[in-house]
Design an enzyme around this catalytic site. Sequence first.
Site, PDB file in Angstrom:
ATOM      1  CG  ASP A 131      -1.573   1.196   1.604  1.00 22.96           C
ATOM      2  OD1 ASP A 131      -2.232   1.732   0.702  1.00 22.96           O
ATOM      3  OD2 ASP A 131      -1.483   1.658   2.765  1.00 22.96           O
ATOM      4  CG  PHE A 132       1.561   5.792  -1.458  1.00 20.80           C
ATOM      5  CD1 PHE A 132       2.912   5.787  -1.777  1.00 20.80           C
ATOM      6  CD2 PHE A 132       0.953   7.006  -1.166  1.00 20.80           C
ATOM      7  CE1 PHE A 132       3.648   6.966  -1.807  1.00 20.80           C
ATOM      8  CE2 PHE A 132       1.675   8.197  -1.200  1.00 20.80           C
ATOM      9  CZ  PHE A 132       3.019   8.180  -1.522  1.00 20.80           C
ATOM     10  CG  ASP A 133      -1.873   7.736   1.238  1.00 21.43           C
ATOM     11  OD1 ASP A 133      -1.405   8.837   1.549  1.00 21.43           O
ATOM     12  OD2 ASP A 133      -2.290   7.455   0.102  1.00 21.43           O
ATOM     13  CG  ASP A 159      -2.108   2.149   6.574  1.00 21.56           C
ATOM     14  OD1 ASP A 159      -2.248   1.914   5.361  1.00 21.56           O
ATOM     15  OD2 ASP A 159      -2.563   3.170   7.121  1.00 21.56           O
TER      16      ASP A 159
HETATM   17 MG   LIG Z   1      -2.881   2.920   3.682  1.00 24.69          MG
END
Ligand SMILES: [Mg+2]
Length: 269
Positions: free
Chosen positions: A29-31, A203
């Site tokens: 994932d990124f954020d 996350d």
């Molecule tokens: Mg995320």
Amino acid sequence: MSGPDDLGRHLGSLAPIAAAGRRAAVITDFDGTLAAIVEDPGAARPVPGAREALARAASVFGTVAVVSGRPLSFLARHLGDIEGVVLVGIYGLERWVDGSPVEVPAADPWRPVVSVVADRLAAVAPDGVEVERKGLAVTVHWRRRPDQAARMAEAVAVEGERSGLVSHPGRATLELRPPIDVDKGTVVGELVAGAGAACFFGDDLGDLPAFAALDRVALDEGIPVAKVVAADAECPPEVVALADVLVDGPAGAVRALDGMAAAAAAPAG
Ligand SMILES: [Mg+2]
């Protein structure tokens, strides 16, 4: 489950993934996972070392991908073109094919619908509530105005009902997306097909389908998988509970990626 401190000494559940080398799929994932969560969602940037860690991973693992809820254009702008790294945007609705951004065909008719809904939400959003226009999705962020959570949740519910868009919760956010059967789980399922080992770094609640896809492939194919959670104080407990490996936020995720790449590059023995 290994804790954040263990990663410095050994890779724990990530060791079999690293050992698979070219047969491994490493997806993130990124954020919140490669970029710290910030008050202004437009200001999120990869943490130091994230691009280098992805590049290193891509040099040793067969599949390396970033699968995000962000538009592809945002990912491309802030991660750049990293050789061997696949970028997938809007939970799988957008991806690069032969150097060009391509979207799921069923998504395009929803673009004007999303645009109208974004206008309507922006019109009722008070100061400090951000309406993020993603083209094929719209996200309402109330991180700076937690007092507005209930009011904005109601506005999103009304707009979802009116438009046919589907609401998805996140960290101090709600997002409306087209009712298309694509999510991080379907993307991860495709990316890990044929792999000899796989891991996903996430996350947030939107990462749960990706973790479920790993569980399915572990069961069906019997390959080693690892669910890595980049945890901080506000990480949803249902996400933390699934972790095979907990790392300390995005900096910990970058250290884990680096550790895996180093282990994969080291001579066997
Ligand atoms: Mg995320």
